[in-house]
Design an enzyme around this catalytic site. Structure first.
Site, PDB file in Angstrom:
ATOM      1  N   ASP A 117       3.123 172.279  78.639  1.00 39.50           N
ATOM      2  CA  ASP A 117       3.042 171.046  78.170  1.00 39.50           C
ATOM      3  C   ASP A 117       3.262 170.073  79.311  1.00 39.50           C
ATOM      4  O   ASP A 117       2.458 169.235  79.495  1.00 39.50           O
ATOM      5  CB  ASP A 117       4.202 170.739  77.276  1.00 39.50           C
ATOM      6  N   GLU A 143      -6.214 172.968  75.889  1.00 43.20           N
ATOM      7  CA  GLU A 143      -6.343 172.550  77.120  1.00 43.20           C
ATOM      8  C   GLU A 143      -7.887 171.874  77.242  1.00 43.20           C
ATOM      9  O   GLU A 143      -8.269 171.786  78.486  1.00 43.20           O
ATOM     10  CB  GLU A 143      -6.264 173.628  78.131  1.00 43.20           C
TER      11      GLU A 143
END
Length: 229
Positions: A117, A143
């Site tokens: 994160d 992502e």
């Protein structure tokens, strides 16, 4: 002015001094009625401002990714459709970048999801400084990211993507005093009008180019061929 326990503004009124009205009951009553009216008006204005703030907050939540604070997929599609209409009227180009962090699952497995994160947030911070204010940066999912580049050709977008790829490789990130591994980025590029005329065609083409970059070994940029080739 207070609404729902929160201060939302200040309403300032000026009246004659009380000492000046001591012997004029009519003026005193006039002042008192205006004060009551002002309090009532301030209460209504405060409620309206609180409603507008809540509406803006809900709007932000509906178009922003909560982790990176970039725009989300919904906003991407809405914006790209609008930019294509504008580009068509002005006879201009619009480019789309599809970006993906290479081997991100392996990165998460090695350092943990909290570190992952942190990487995504750092990448979003880089986007905010790297791209123009008129560019639209979105988290597409996981992502994967998508960037809309108004008034940019495919060649312009390739140059920007290559420069961004170098910037990402130079990042040196740490999480809880632990140095994280080097990041690399793969990219796919498509542009209006040569690679498609609708937002669906452009996104599909850019995504296809991204996967071609992956198959070429990653850490590369792939641009689509014109539709007539």
């Amino acid at each position: 002015m207070v609404a729902q326990g929160n201060t939302v503004g200040v309403l300032h009124l000026e009246f004659e001094r009380a000492a000046d009205l001591r012997h004029d009951s009519e003026k005193q009553g006039f002042r008192d009625s205006h004060q009551r009216l002002a309090v009532s008006a301030a209460s209504q204005i405060a409620l309206l401002l609180a409603s507008l703030q809540l509406r803006e907050t809900l709007r932000e939540q509906s178009i922003r990714d909560p982790l990176t604070r970039l725009f989300n997929r919904r906003f991407l599609e809405e914006s790209l459709e609008r930019e294509l209409e504008l580009a068509s009227r002005k006879n201009q180009s619009v480019a789309v970048l599809f970006l993906d962090l290479d081997h991100f699952k392996r990165f998460n497995d090695t350092f943990g999801h909290d570190a992952g994160d942190r990487v995504l947030q750092s990448l979003a911070d880089l986007f905010r400084t790297f791209f123009r204010a008129t560019d639209i940066c979105c988290r597409y999912g996981g992502e994967e990211f998508a960037i809309i580049l108004p008034e940019s050709s495919a060649q312009d977008a390739v140059r920007r993507a290559d420069a961004l790829r170098s910037e990402v490789k130079s990042l040196r990130l740490k999480y809880r005093k632990q140095t994280l591994g080097q990041l690399t980025l793969s990219a796919g590029v498509a542009a209006f009008p040569e690679h498609g005329s609708t937002f669906g065609e452009l996104l599909k083409t850019a995504d296809k180019c991204l996967y071609e970059s992956k198959s070429r070994g990653r850490d590369v940029v792939t641009v689509a061929l014109p539709q007539n080739v």
